[in-house]
Design an enzyme around this catalytic site. Structure first.
Site, PDB file in Angstrom:
ATOM      1  N   CYS A  82       0.819  -1.212   0.000  1.00 45.96           N
ATOM      2  CA  CYS A  82       0.000   0.000   0.000  1.00 45.96           C
ATOM      3  C   CYS A  82       0.860   1.271   0.000  1.00 45.96           C
ATOM      4  O   CYS A  82       1.478   1.565  -1.016  1.00 45.96           O
ATOM      5  CB  CYS A  82      -1.011  -0.034   1.132  1.00 45.96           C
ATOM      6  SG  CYS A  82      -2.410   1.057   0.814  1.00 45.96           S
ATOM      7  N   HIS A 180      -3.223  -5.183   1.325  1.00 48.80           N
ATOM      8  CA  HIS A 180      -2.568  -5.458   2.615  1.00 48.80           C
ATOM      9  C   HIS A 180      -2.579  -6.954   2.931  1.00 48.80           C
ATOM     10  O   HIS A 180      -3.468  -7.411   3.663  1.00 48.80           O
ATOM     11  CB  HIS A 180      -3.321  -4.738   3.740  1.00 48.80           C
ATOM     12  CG  HIS A 180      -3.210  -3.256   3.710  1.00 48.80           C
ATOM     13  ND1 HIS A 180      -2.231  -2.566   4.387  1.00 48.80           N
ATOM     14  CD2 HIS A 180      -3.949  -2.319   3.075  1.00 48.80           C
ATOM     15  CE1 HIS A 180      -2.378  -1.269   4.191  1.00 48.80           C
ATOM     16  NE2 HIS A 180      -3.420  -1.093   3.388  1.00 48.80           N
ATOM     17  N   GLU A 182      -0.851  -8.449   4.973  1.00 50.39           N
ATOM     18  CA  GLU A 182      -0.608  -8.622   6.414  1.00 50.39           C
ATOM     19  C   GLU A 182      -1.899  -8.569   7.222  1.00 50.39           C
ATOM     20  O   GLU A 182      -1.903  -8.906   8.401  1.00 50.39           O
ATOM     21  CB  GLU A 182       0.413  -7.576   6.907  1.00 50.39           C
ATOM     22  CG  GLU A 182      -0.109  -6.151   7.091  1.00 50.39           C
ATOM     23  CD  GLU A 182      -0.283  -5.366   5.786  1.00 50.39           C
ATOM     24  OE1 GLU A 182      -0.150  -5.946   4.690  1.00 50.39           O
ATOM     25  OE2 GLU A 182      -0.593  -4.163   5.885  1.00 50.39           O
TER      26      GLU A 182
HETATM   27  N1  GLN Z   1      -3.368   6.550   0.937  1.00 48.37           N
HETATM   28  C1  GLN Z   1      -2.157   6.221   1.620  1.00 48.37           C
HETATM   29  C2  GLN Z   1      -0.960   6.976   1.047  1.00 48.37           C
HETATM   30  O1  GLN Z   1      -1.075   7.714   0.139  1.00 48.37           O
HETATM   31  C3  GLN Z   1      -1.889   4.739   1.574  1.00 48.37           C
HETATM   32  C4  GLN Z   1      -2.931   3.998   2.368  1.00 48.37           C
HETATM   33  C5  GLN Z   1      -2.450   2.747   3.039  1.00 48.37           C
HETATM   34  O2  GLN Z   1      -1.250   2.464   3.121  1.00 48.37           O
HETATM   35  N2  GLN Z   1      -3.373   1.990   3.593  1.00 48.37           N
HETATM   36  O3  GLN Z   1       0.108   6.824   1.543  1.00 48.37           O
END
Ligand code: GLN
Length: 202
Positions: A82, A180, A182
């Site tokens: 992410c 994710h 995890e």
């Molecule tokens: N929107 C977040 C970002 O720009 C990422 C979101 C997340 O890691 N769950 O860093």
């Protein structure tokens, strides 16, 4: 004496603990990392989810940006989930003004790509050619918009409005997922990274 593989999780902000638990379940030694000295004690690093703008600012304060960039260039295995995917991308869309990344992945990644209505959702993914779908958990997630020729697509969304969109990629020593892994009991993605680390010369 056989020394156990040790993988670090960058522990400046975000979902650190869940990655440590998943690594532990994969049978490797897992440690939170905050300093350059700690980077020297690990064979691979996970950049967790969280807020990419905050993580890069803190990494700069902790003087970790250049050391991590250097390692990435030298073949050090890194997996980003992410926000971690955003941090590994060479190019980002919808970043804040002059938002920096560690880079290394020849890809364009768009931040917060799913819009407000779908800030967080779960959807089945295709992972490689596995028959079993992977449970994709997305939280204000990015999307891979394009990749260079050296990048391997490892995961796509199976169905719905985003069917076929790329959410997992790999390039030499780097791996990234928009979702994710995890936050699920499915350890396939973590096992894949552990394998990458074990096969690397680092
Ligand atoms: N929107 C977040 C970002 O720009 C990422 C979101 C997340 O890691 N769950 O860093």
């Amino acid at each position: 004496m056989v020394t156990r593989t040790t993988i670090g999780v960058l522990a400046l902000q975000g979902g650190v603990r869940e990655h440590l638990v998943a690594l532990d379940l994969c049978g490797v030694s897992a440690v939170p990392v905050k300093t350059v000295e700690q980077l020297d004690l690990i064979q691979g690093l996970i950049l967790p989810g969280g807020e990419s703008t905050t993580i890069i600012k803190l990494a700069s304060q902790y003087e970790l940006v250049e050391p991590i960039k250097e390692r990435i260039r030298s073949g050090f295995p890194v997996f980003g989930s992410c926000a971690g995917m955003i941090l590994l991308a060479d190019h980002i869309e919808a970043g804040t003004a002059d938002q920096e990344t560690f880079g290394g992945l020849d890809a364009v990644v768009q931040r917060n790509a799913f819009g407000r209505q779908t800030e967080s959702f779960e959807t089945p993914l295709r992972l490689d050619n596995d028959m079993a779908p992977f449970p994709g958990v997305f939280i204000r997630a990015p999307l891979v918009m394009s990749v260079g020729s050296g990048v391997n697509v490892i995961s796509t969304i199976e169905g719905g409005a985003y069917a076929g969109r790329v959410v997992g990629i790999e390039q030499e020593n780097l791996m990234a997922t928009a979702f994710h892994p995890e936050l699920t009991p499915d350890l396939r993605v973590h096992h894949r990274f552990v394998k990458m680390v074990n096969e690397s010369q680092w």
